[in-house]
Design a protein around this motif. Structure first.
Motif, PDB file in Angstrom:
ATOM      1  N   VAL B 116       0.839  -1.205   0.000  1.00 44.43           N
ATOM      2  CA  VAL B 116       0.000   0.000   0.000  1.00 44.43           C
ATOM      3  C   VAL B 116       0.872   1.252   0.000  1.00 44.43           C
ATOM      4  O   VAL B 116       0.606   2.208  -0.729  1.00 44.43           O
ATOM      5  CB  VAL B 116      -0.947   0.002   1.219  1.00 44.43           C
ATOM      6  N   LEU B 117       1.949   1.236   0.786  1.00 44.65           N
ATOM      7  CA  LEU B 117       2.853   2.391   0.810  1.00 44.65           C
ATOM      8  C   LEU B 117       3.457   2.646  -0.559  1.00 44.65           C
ATOM      9  O   LEU B 117       3.605   3.781  -0.992  1.00 44.65           O
ATOM     10  CB  LEU B 117       3.998   2.130   1.795  1.00 44.65           C
ATOM     11  N   TRP B 118       3.851   1.551  -1.230  1.00 45.36           N
ATOM     12  CA  TRP B 118       4.563   1.693  -2.500  1.00 45.36           C
ATOM     13  C   TRP B 118       3.623   1.977  -3.668  1.00 45.36           C
ATOM     14  O   TRP B 118       3.948   2.747  -4.564  1.00 45.36           O
ATOM     15  CB  TRP B 118       5.384   0.430  -2.803  1.00 45.36           C
ATOM     16  N   PHE B 119       2.455   1.311  -3.675  1.00 44.07           N
ATOM     17  CA  PHE B 119       1.604   1.390  -4.872  1.00 44.07           C
ATOM     18  C   PHE B 119       0.236   2.011  -4.605  1.00 44.07           C
ATOM     19  O   PHE B 119      -0.543   2.187  -5.536  1.00 44.07           O
ATOM     20  CB  PHE B 119       1.399  -0.004  -5.477  1.00 44.07           C
ATOM     21  N   GLY B 120      -0.089   2.307  -3.357  1.00 47.63           N
ATOM     22  CA  GLY B 120      -1.430   2.802  -3.048  1.00 47.63           C
ATOM     23  C   GLY B 120      -2.435   1.662  -3.050  1.00 47.63           C
ATOM     24  O   GLY B 120      -2.121   0.554  -3.493  1.00 47.63           O
ATOM     25  N   LEU B 121      -3.634   1.916  -2.542  1.00 43.08           N
ATOM     26  CA  LEU B 121      -4.669   0.888  -2.540  1.00 43.08           C
ATOM     27  C   LEU B 121      -5.023   0.521  -3.973  1.00 43.08           C
ATOM     28  O   LEU B 121      -4.996   1.376  -4.846  1.00 43.08           O
ATOM     29  CB  LEU B 121      -5.933   1.402  -1.857  1.00 43.08           C
ATOM     30  N   GLY B 122      -5.368  -0.742  -4.189  1.00 43.40           N
ATOM     31  CA  GLY B 122      -5.919  -1.105  -5.493  1.00 43.40           C
ATOM     32  C   GLY B 122      -5.172  -2.168  -6.257  1.00 43.40           C
ATOM     33  O   GLY B 122      -4.394  -2.939  -5.686  1.00 43.40           O
ATOM     34  N   ASN B 123      -5.410  -2.165  -7.550  1.00 50.51           N
ATOM     35  CA  ASN B 123      -4.998  -3.241  -8.439  1.00 50.51           C
ATOM     36  C   ASN B 123      -3.512  -3.601  -8.348  1.00 50.51           C
ATOM     37  O   ASN B 123      -3.145  -4.758  -8.179  1.00 50.51           O
ATOM     38  CB  ASN B 123      -5.346  -2.804  -9.864  1.00 50.51           C
ATOM     39  N   THR B 124      -2.641  -2.575  -8.447  1.00 50.19           N
ATOM     40  CA  THR B 124      -1.206  -2.844  -8.483  1.00 50.19           C
ATOM     41  C   THR B 124      -0.752  -3.499  -7.186  1.00 50.19           C
ATOM     42  O   THR B 124       0.005  -4.481  -7.201  1.00 50.19           O
ATOM     43  CB  THR B 124      -0.421  -1.535  -8.697  1.00 50.19           C
ATOM     44  N   ALA B 125      -1.219  -2.963  -6.061  1.00 44.27           N
ATOM     45  CA  ALA B 125      -0.804  -3.508  -4.759  1.00 44.27           C
ATOM     46  C   ALA B 125      -1.269  -4.954  -4.615  1.00 44.27           C
ATOM     47  O   ALA B 125      -0.503  -5.818  -4.160  1.00 44.27           O
ATOM     48  CB  ALA B 125      -1.362  -2.647  -3.634  1.00 44.27           C
ATOM     49  N   VAL B 126      -2.507  -5.243  -5.025  1.00 45.73           N
ATOM     50  CA  VAL B 126      -3.031  -6.606  -4.908  1.00 45.73           C
ATOM     51  C   VAL B 126      -2.223  -7.548  -5.788  1.00 45.73           C
ATOM     52  O   VAL B 126      -1.778  -8.617  -5.355  1.00 45.73           O
ATOM     53  CB  VAL B 126      -4.532  -6.658  -5.290  1.00 45.73           C
ATOM     54  N   THR B 127      -1.981  -7.136  -7.042  1.00 38.58           N
ATOM     55  CA  THR B 127      -1.208  -7.981  -7.959  1.00 38.58           C
ATOM     56  C   THR B 127       0.205  -8.221  -7.416  1.00 38.58           C
ATOM     57  O   THR B 127       0.718  -9.335  -7.478  1.00 38.58           O
ATOM     58  CB  THR B 127      -1.131  -7.332  -9.354  1.00 38.58           C
ATOM     59  N   PHE B 128       0.806  -7.174  -6.857  1.00 39.36           N
ATOM     60  CA  PHE B 128       2.137  -7.320  -6.261  1.00 39.36           C
ATOM     61  C   PHE B 128       2.129  -8.422  -5.198  1.00 39.36           C
ATOM     62  O   PHE B 128       3.026  -9.270  -5.160  1.00 39.36           O
ATOM     63  CB  PHE B 128       2.589  -5.993  -5.647  1.00 39.36           C
ATOM     64  N   LEU B 129       1.117  -8.412  -4.341  1.00 41.58           N
ATOM     65  CA  LEU B 129       1.056  -9.422  -3.273  1.00 41.58           C
ATOM     66  C   LEU B 129       0.928 -10.833  -3.827  1.00 41.58           C
ATOM     67  O   LEU B 129       1.542 -11.770  -3.318  1.00 41.58           O
ATOM     68  CB  LEU B 129      -0.125  -9.140  -2.347  1.00 41.58           C
ATOM     69  N   VAL B 130       0.121 -10.991  -4.878  1.00 44.53           N
ATOM     70  CA  VAL B 130      -0.072 -12.330  -5.423  1.00 44.53           C
ATOM     71  C   VAL B 130       1.208 -12.800  -6.111  1.00 44.53           C
ATOM     72  O   VAL B 130       1.642 -13.941  -5.917  1.00 44.53           O
ATOM     73  CB  VAL B 130      -1.277 -12.365  -6.393  1.00 44.53           C
ATOM     74  N   VAL B 131       1.841 -11.916  -6.901  1.00 44.52           N
ATOM     75  CA  VAL B 131       3.103 -12.276  -7.558  1.00 44.52           C
ATOM     76  C   VAL B 131       4.142 -12.655  -6.504  1.00 44.52           C
ATOM     77  O   VAL B 131       4.826 -13.675  -6.616  1.00 44.52           O
ATOM     78  CB  VAL B 131       3.640 -11.114  -8.430  1.00 44.52           C
ATOM     79  N   ASN B 132       4.247 -11.853  -5.482  1.00 39.31           N
ATOM     80  CA  ASN B 132       5.173 -12.066  -4.379  1.00 39.31           C
ATOM     81  C   ASN B 132       4.971 -13.458  -3.752  1.00 39.31           C
ATOM     82  O   ASN B 132       5.911 -14.223  -3.564  1.00 39.31           O
ATOM     83  CB  ASN B 132       4.888 -10.935  -3.380  1.00 39.31           C
ATOM     84  N   SER B 133       3.713 -13.784  -3.507  1.00 37.84           N
ATOM     85  CA  SER B 133       3.357 -15.062  -2.909  1.00 37.84           C
ATOM     86  C   SER B 133       3.759 -16.222  -3.816  1.00 37.84           C
ATOM     87  O   SER B 133       4.386 -17.189  -3.371  1.00 37.84           O
ATOM     88  CB  SER B 133       1.840 -15.058  -2.740  1.00 37.84           C
ATOM     89  N   VAL B 134       3.396 -16.108  -5.107  1.00 37.78           N
ATOM     90  CA  VAL B 134       3.700 -17.151  -6.081  1.00 37.78           C
ATOM     91  C   VAL B 134       5.218 -17.285  -6.242  1.00 37.78           C
ATOM     92  O   VAL B 134       5.765 -18.380  -6.212  1.00 37.78           O
ATOM     93  CB  VAL B 134       3.045 -16.803  -7.443  1.00 37.78           C
ATOM     94  N   PHE B 135       5.884 -16.145  -6.388  1.00 34.75           N
ATOM     95  CA  PHE B 135       7.314 -16.155  -6.663  1.00 34.75           C
ATOM     96  C   PHE B 135       8.100 -16.892  -5.568  1.00 34.75           C
ATOM     97  O   PHE B 135       8.841 -17.828  -5.837  1.00 34.75           O
ATOM     98  CB  PHE B 135       7.852 -14.724  -6.801  1.00 34.75           C
ATOM     99  N   PHE B 136       7.934 -16.472  -4.318  1.00 31.42           N
ATOM    100  CA  PHE B 136       8.778 -17.045  -3.268  1.00 31.42           C
ATOM    101  C   PHE B 136       8.487 -18.516  -3.034  1.00 31.42           C
ATOM    102  O   PHE B 136       9.391 -19.297  -2.746  1.00 31.42           O
ATOM    103  CB  PHE B 136       8.656 -16.239  -1.980  1.00 31.42           C
ATOM    104  N   SER B 137       7.235 -18.910  -3.204  1.00 34.41           N
ATOM    105  CA  SER B 137       6.902 -20.320  -3.032  1.00 34.41           C
ATOM    106  C   SER B 137       7.562 -21.175  -4.120  1.00 34.41           C
ATOM    107  O   SER B 137       8.185 -22.200  -3.833  1.00 34.41           O
ATOM    108  CB  SER B 137       5.380 -20.467  -3.052  1.00 34.41           C
ATOM    109  N   SER B 138       7.461 -20.743  -5.374  1.00 33.56           N
ATOM    110  CA  SER B 138       8.046 -21.527  -6.467  1.00 33.56           C
ATOM    111  C   SER B 138       9.572 -21.475  -6.445  1.00 33.56           C
ATOM    112  O   SER B 138      10.235 -22.452  -6.783  1.00 33.56           O
ATOM    113  CB  SER B 138       7.546 -21.021  -7.815  1.00 33.56           C
ATOM    114  N   PHE B 139      10.115 -20.327  -6.073  1.00 35.15           N
ATOM    115  CA  PHE B 139      11.568 -20.169  -5.997  1.00 35.15           C
ATOM    116  C   PHE B 139      12.144 -21.183  -5.005  1.00 35.15           C
ATOM    117  O   PHE B 139      13.088 -21.919  -5.318  1.00 35.15           O
ATOM    118  CB  PHE B 139      11.873 -18.738  -5.549  1.00 35.15           C
ATOM    119  N   TYR B 140      11.528 -21.245  -3.836  1.00 39.65           N
ATOM    120  CA  TYR B 140      11.968 -22.195  -2.811  1.00 39.65           C
ATOM    121  C   TYR B 140      11.856 -23.634  -3.320  1.00 39.65           C
ATOM    122  O   TYR B 140      12.789 -24.430  -3.184  1.00 39.65           O
ATOM    123  CB  TYR B 140      11.128 -21.988  -1.551  1.00 39.65           C
ATOM    124  N   ASN B 141      10.721 -23.960  -3.938  1.00 40.94           N
ATOM    125  CA  ASN B 141      10.525 -25.333  -4.399  1.00 40.94           C
ATOM    126  C   ASN B 141      11.466 -25.698  -5.536  1.00 40.94           C
ATOM    127  O   ASN B 141      11.905 -26.849  -5.629  1.00 40.94           O
ATOM    128  CB  ASN B 141       9.070 -25.549  -4.820  1.00 40.94           C
TER     129      ASN B 141
END
Lengths: 280, 259
Positions: B116-141
């Motif tokens: 929220v600090l970086w992108f404000g409320l909304g689409n970009t922030a939500v997408t960032f969180l999902v990418v972040n979640s997907v990325f670190f999980s797959s990276f580890y695996n």
């Protein structure tokens, strides 16, 4: 030189075994080196880029925030509350999941009847229930505990039912022909057969449950590490937010490595049917 | 499993849903609770039709699924090649692994305030969180998948003089495939949770936002519609997307073995 060697693939272990300093480097320094590189790059990026601290606090800021949180006692209190919510949720979820699973699996017809419903509730992510819970109970710790319990219980029911149904009926009959009752069958056959998958289910559920804990604390907005992470950013104390995230990561890795993994491994060694279980 | 005809067992499985709906419908006349807490089935049904007809449901579901698909593809396209490449060097993988473990533990919704600090409320922030979640999980695996390949196989491939590309194709990909698939599945499950959670807390559209917005005016009927839709969507995603991915990767893997 072969192509694989150019890629630097795993060299033979035996070559390195006699060099103690190489082993010390490998076991003692290398695991920390990654963190050192990340922290150094982060610090450099933060101080050189000129981005305001509110947007991009440096590792030093985070350490100060962490010390400050510790000294004021907020950190200890919130970690305690988070652990309390979490452990209560996991305990309720594990007990409910196993009890429900055993009840459903006790009768083939009942399990055929209820499995689709169980699978459907399993498909609904726990966070989806949160708006409904907020309307029912308002913002508070009960939402947090229910969210954690739900995410632990729903895969467990599934694991227990499929576990029980995969036990060959002949074992139960053997116990009965030796004069054992339902209790003996449960204790001697069913429980040992399903416990490894129960502990595996608890560990997987506990992983998702920890995220659910942090999220529910964020949304319930009262107390705990999730609340710390969320509220600090709202009051422009971004270093505290990052400190909260670090605490969250450390807390989860501690719970996972010190309790959950050894528990799962022990259950596989004690009751597991696979022959390679003892090797790990 | 059993010899029972499919139709009959499907009907049997439907029974508890029907029973639940009936109980829910008659509940207000048996128990007393404020109507806003649990609207009847017919009210929820009416709301569902309303949301479908005015297009709000389709818009929300579309926005959510689009974000999930984009985040899943982007996150994995970066995470898997990067993880596999790093893990092919034993020393690099030993250095990176602890960091990957830690980042995977904090990935996802905990980043919400920073997003929220970086992108404000909304689409970009939500997408960032999902990418972040997907990325670190797959990276580890990806890293732990490559690391799980026994050293003796590395030595065998090396002694046979394989080219770098052959090492990747003959050893690394098949050897890590099980864990890579597990990583894909886990990353989708985590991404889905992160998506719904992020929409609830910092979203401005999507199915999660629709539900959270409804809490402001006691729209319990809308919330229940959302819960059911979320369950059905996940079943569909899990069944269709995953059946397809697994079929294709296993088939490709089979082709690798044929050569």
């Amino acid at each position: 030189m072969t192509a694989a060697a150019e890629l630097g693939t795993t060299p033979p272990r035996a070559m390195r075994r006699d060099r103690w300093w190489a082993r010390a480097w490998q076991d003692g320094v290398e695991p920390l080196l990654g963190f050192a590189i990340v922290i150094a790059a982060w610090q450099a990026g933060s101080s050189l880029s000129g981005v305001p601290k509110v947007l991009f606090p440096s590792p030093a800021d985070v350490v100060w925030a962490l010390l400050d949180l510790f000294n004021t006692g907020i950190l200890v209190e919130y970690v305690k509350l988070s652990l309390l919510h979490y452990l209560t949720g996991v305990a309720i979820g594990a007990l409910a999941g196993v009890a429900l699973g055993l009840a459903i699996a006790s009768n083939r017809r009942v399990s055929d009847l209820l499995m689709p419903l169980v699978n459907f509730t399993y498909a609904i992510v726990e966070v989806a229930w949160i708006p409904l819970l907020i309307l029912w109970w308002g913002y508070g710790p009960s939402i947090i505990i229910v969210a954690v319990a739900y995410v632990v219980a729903s895969p467990l029911v599934h694991n227990v039912v499929t576990g029980v149904l995969s036990v060959p009926p002949v074992y139960g009959r053997a116990i009965r022909s030796l004069g054992g009752g339902s209790w003996s069958v449960l204790r001697e056959v069913t429980l040992p057969a399903i416990l490894p998958s129960v502990f595996n289910g608890v560990r997987v559920g506990a992983g998702f449950g920890f995220r659910a804990l942090i999220f529910a604390e964020m949304i319930a907005q009262q107390e705990g590490v999730g609340y710390l992470i969320f509220t600090s950013a709202a009051t422009q104390q971004t270093a505290r937010t990052v400190a909260g995230m670090v605490v969250m990561g450390v807390l989860w890795l501690f719970l996972d490595r010190v309790y959950l993994r050894p528990l799962e491994r022990a259950s596989v060694e004690r009751w597991g049917l696979t022959s390679d279980a003892g090797e790990r | 499993m059993t010899g029972r005809p499919k139709l009959q067992s499907a009907l049997l499985g439907l029974t508890p849903f029907v029973a639940l709906v009936l109980i829910w419908q008659v509940a207000p006349s048996v128990f007393s609770y404020p109507a806003y807490m649990l609207p009847t089935v017919s009210e929820v049904g009416r709301r569902f039709i309303e949301l479908t007809l005015n297009g709000e449901l389709a818009r929300s579901v579309g926005a959510s699924l689009l974000r999930l698909a984009a985040a899943f593809v982007v996150g994995n396209l970066i995470a898997i090649p990067l993880g596999v490449l790093l893990a092919m060097n034993a020393r690099v993988s030993r250095i990176v692994m602890p960091v990957a473990v830690f980042l995977q533990a904090v990935a996802g919704i905990a980043w919400a305030p920073l997003a929220v600090l970086w992108f404000g409320l909304g689409n970009t922030a939500v997408t960032f969180l999902v990418v972040n979640s997907v990325f670190f999980s797959s990276f580890y695996n990806a890293i732990s998948g490559v690391r799980s390949i026994p050293p003796v196989l590395w030595r065998a491939v090396r002694s046979l003089g394989a080219s770098p590309w052959q090492v990747v194709r003959e050893l690394v990909l098949p050897g890590a495939m099980v864990q890579l698939l597990l990583g894909l599945r886990t990353s989708l499950a985590l991404g889905w949770r992160a998506l719904v959670a992020a929409e609830l807390i910092i979203g401005t559209n999507g199915i999660g936002f629709l539900m959270m917005d409804a809490t402001k005016w006691y729209g319990t009927d809308t919330i229940i519609c959302g819960i059911v839709v979320i369950g059905v969507l996940w079943l569909a995603v899990d069944r269709f997307v995953f059946a397809a991915i697994e079929r294709n990767t296993v088939r490709r893997w089979g082709m690798v073995n044929d050569n």
